[in-house]
Design an enzyme around this catalytic site. Structure first.
Site, short mmCIF file in Angstrom:
data_model
loop_
_atom_site.label_atom_id
_atom_site.label_comp_id
_atom_site.label_asym_id
_atom_site.label_seq_id
_atom_site.Cartn_x
_atom_site.Cartn_y
_atom_site.Cartn_z
N GLY A 20 0.82 -1.22 0.00
CA GLY A 20 0.00 0.00 0.00
C GLY A 20 0.85 1.27 0.00
N SER A 22 1.47 3.41 -2.60
CA SER A 22 1.26 4.43 -3.63
C SER A 22 -0.04 5.20 -3.45
CB SER A 22 1.31 3.78 -5.02
OG SER A 22 2.64 3.60 -5.41
N TYR A 23 0.00 6.22 -2.61
CA TYR A 23 -1.17 7.07 -2.44
C TYR A 23 -1.54 7.68 -3.80
CZ TYR A 23 -4.24 10.68 -0.67
OH TYR A 23 -5.34 11.47 -0.45
N GLY A 24 -2.81 7.57 -4.18
CA GLY A 24 -3.23 8.05 -5.50
C GLY A 24 -3.41 6.91 -6.49
N ASN A 25 -2.90 5.72 -6.13
CA ASN A 25 -3.05 4.52 -6.96
C ASN A 25 -4.05 3.63 -6.21
OD1 ASN A 25 -2.70 1.81 -7.73
ND2 ASN A 25 -0.51 2.02 -8.12
N VAL A 26 -5.26 3.59 -6.75
CA VAL A 26 -6.38 2.98 -6.03
C VAL A 26 -6.13 1.49 -5.72
CG1 VAL A 26 -8.86 2.50 -6.21
CG2 VAL A 26 -7.96 4.63 -7.14
N ARG A 138 9.88 4.34 -5.10
CA ARG A 138 10.23 4.34 -6.52
C ARG A 138 11.47 5.21 -6.78
NH1 ARG A 138 6.23 2.76 -10.87
NH2 ARG A 138 8.26 1.85 -11.33
N GLU A 174 8.07 10.62 -14.30
CA GLU A 174 7.67 9.22 -14.16
C GLU A 174 7.89 8.44 -15.46
OE1 GLU A 174 5.76 7.82 -11.20
OE2 GLU A 174 6.59 9.52 -10.12
N HIS A 250 -0.93 8.09 -13.66
CA HIS A 250 -0.07 8.26 -14.84
C HIS A 250 -0.98 8.39 -16.06
CE1 HIS A 250 3.25 5.75 -12.70
NE2 HIS A 250 3.58 7.02 -12.65
N CYS A 369 1.98 -0.86 -18.18
CA CYS A 369 2.94 -0.48 -17.13
C CYS A 369 4.16 -1.38 -17.16
CB CYS A 369 2.33 -0.64 -15.74
SG CYS A 369 0.91 0.37 -15.45
O1 SUG Z 1 4.00 3.63 -9.14
N1 SUG Z 1 2.56 0.68 -7.84
C1 SUG Z 1 3.11 1.41 -8.98
C2 SUG Z 1 2.34 1.07 -10.24
C3 SUG Z 1 3.00 1.68 -11.47
C4 SUG Z 1 2.18 1.49 -12.69
N2 SUG Z 1 2.84 2.06 -13.79
C5 SUG Z 1 2.27 2.74 -14.83
N3 SUG Z 1 1.05 3.15 -14.77
N4 SUG Z 1 3.02 3.03 -15.82
C6 SUG Z 1 3.07 2.93 -8.71
O2 SUG Z 1 2.11 3.39 -8.11
C7 SUG Z 1 2.57 -0.15 -5.56
C8 SUG Z 1 3.53 -0.82 -4.60
C9 SUG Z 1 2.89 -1.23 -3.30
O3 SUG Z 1 1.91 -0.61 -2.88
O4 SUG Z 1 3.39 -2.19 -2.67
C10 SUG Z 1 3.23 0.58 -6.70
O5 SUG Z 1 4.35 1.06 -6.55
#
Ligand code: SUG
Length: 446
Positions: A20, A22-26, A138, A174, A250, A369
């Site tokens: 968990g 990546s805030y903003g990545n559902v 990252r 990115e 992204h 991705c």
């Molecule tokens: O940066 N997830 C990555 C997913 C990247 C996807 N890439 C593209 N859309 N090109 C990110 O958010 C989650 C890792 C974790 O929560 O354990 C993570 O890093």
């Protein structure tokens, strides 16, 4: 000049887990603390490479990185042997250990921005690793990414490598996930489109309020200068703020381009007219096909849940295009219906391929991705490291390697296990030989 596109997929690393981060990545937030299966994740990625290879496309492999990143733990004050530093981090800063243990380098669309030689003033392929400053886990990738890319594409007459941009939030970059290229053939000069979520300096910022915008306009501008792109064939587009707030962290979560086709959601960009005008001006009216999916057919929320736009759009050897979609798309009635219609319409997209990438998807990483696109001429292809090119034989070797070294279950708390780090290093040492890369990992260079 004729050129081909190579898809360079990141192999999922042995520490693939759901922390968990990546805030903003559902998806990353929603699956936090769930149990992962690194072996299955790596096998799913290899199955995608195998399918692309069977379809007659040029496919190659980029290796995972060494995690937990003990050198970064040391920079943060954890001392002793590697096992002691990991144990101390687990005890007093488990979130830092999770960040240093992420296998996030597998999403190679974020590894770098690559401009083909047809677009650059000096006729070389230009490569800039992304600084990935928006997320700590990252931001620790670029150093090894740079070493790997230099090992694959030797610096010299064909390839120009740049340093990642300075690691500050104003220059958040990115990589190719926010970069699209439109052209009338891979080898012809294209229009390079840099998409950003906010201005790094000044007051304009972004209107998004819920989630952070990761890419800045200034980062794209700097890369365009470094890559010596023709300003007439370069465009800077702003993401729709509503899309970022819906979880579009992204641009490749809401739009995908290939040659003369752009497949996008209605709410991908703030200003459509500038894009439309640039396409008409450069390629002539109607030469590019823009397929815009209206929100009344597929909502932003459904687009993010299914990752429809994180599909790979590929040109098949026949010249037709195929959309490589994650299996989640077929489980959504509106998306499945839309796709069924799409392939019947008069657009370049004629085929569909469905991929099961659920392990990666649960962290917000779909088909697009997982790959970095590199367009190369024949001479440039011959200058790259041949061992990274995917073949049936390499696929078999990688599967056996994964089965030998990867666990089939991992919880974030298990990143504290010192045996995991040892297993991972043994695996990566062997892999760097399989891929002919020499020493690319900090532990190999010490
Ligand atoms: O940066 N997830 C990555 C997913 C990247 C996807 N890439 C593209 N859309 N090109 C990110 O958010 C989650 C890792 C974790 O929560 O354990 C993570 O890093």
């Amino acid at each position: 000049m004729t050129a081909i596109e190579i898809n360079m997929d990141g192999l999922v690393g042995p520490t693939h887990n759901y922390s968990g981060l990546s805030y903003g990545n559902v998806a990353s937030l929603g699956n936090a603390a769930a149990s992962s299966n690194p072996r299955e994740a790596a096998r799913q990625g290899i199955a995608k490479m195998q399918r692309m290879h069977e379809l007659g496309l040029a496919q190659s492999v980029l290796p995972p990185q060494d995690r937990p990143h003990v050198q970064v733990l040391r920079k943060l004050g954890f001392r002793g042997t590697d096992a002691e530093a990991i144990a101390e981090a687990a005890r007093c800063a488990p979130r830092l250990l999770a960040a240093c243990g992420s296998a996030s380098a597998m999403w190679t669309a974020n590894a770098a921005t690559v401009s083909p030689s047809a677009d650059t003033a000096d006729g070389r392929v230009h490569i800039t690793p992304a600084n990935l400053v928006n997320k700590f886990h990252r931001s620790i990738e670029p150093e090894t990414t740079r070493r790997v890319l230099k090992a694959v594409f030797p610096d010299g007459p064909h390839f120009a490598h740049h340093d990642p941009l300075p690691a500050v939030t104003q220059l958040g970059d990115e990589g190719a996930a926010n970069h699209m290229r439109l052209c009338t053939g891979h080898g012809r000069p294209g229009l390079e489109v840099f998409v950003h979520g906010r201005d790094g300096f000044g007051v304009r910022g972004t209107a998004a309020t819920r989630f952070p915008a990761r890419q800045t306009r200034e980062a794209g501008e700097a890369i365009a200068r470094l890559h010596r792109l023709d300003p007439v064939r370069t465009l800077f587009l702003k993401q729709h703020a509503g899309a970022i707030d819906a979880g579009v962290f992204h641009n490749d979560v809401i739009a995908v381009a290939n040659e003369n086709a752009l497949f996008q959601h209605e709410y991908a960009f703030e200003d459509e007219t500038v894009l439309e005008r640039a396409l008409d001006r450069i390629f002539g009216t109607g030469a590019c096909h823009r397929i815009v999916v209206p929100a009344r057919r597929i909502s932003l929320q459904t687009a993010v849940q299914t990752y429809l736009f994180n599909s790979q759009l590929i040109t098949m050897p026949s010249g037709d295009m195929t959309l490589v979609v994650p299996s989640e798309c077929m489980q959504s009635a509106p998306v499945a219906e839309y796709l069924e219609e799409l392939v019947q319409w008069d657009t370049p997209i004629r085929g569909l391929e469905v991929m099961d990438l659920r392990q990666s998807m649960r962290n917000g990483g779909g088909p697009a991705c997982l790959r970095l696109r590199v367009v190369l001429t024949r001479a440039e292809c011959s200058a790259m490291r041949p061992e990274v090119m995917y073949s049936d034989q390499l696929g078999q070797r990688l599967l056996a390697w994964v089965d030998r070294h990867y666990r089939d279950r991992l919880l974030p708390a298990e990143l504290a296990d010192p045996a995991l780090s040892r297993e991972s290093r043994t695996a990566l040492d062997e892999l760097s030989t399989i891929l002919g890369l020499g020493s690319v990992y900090p532990f190999q260079l010490e």
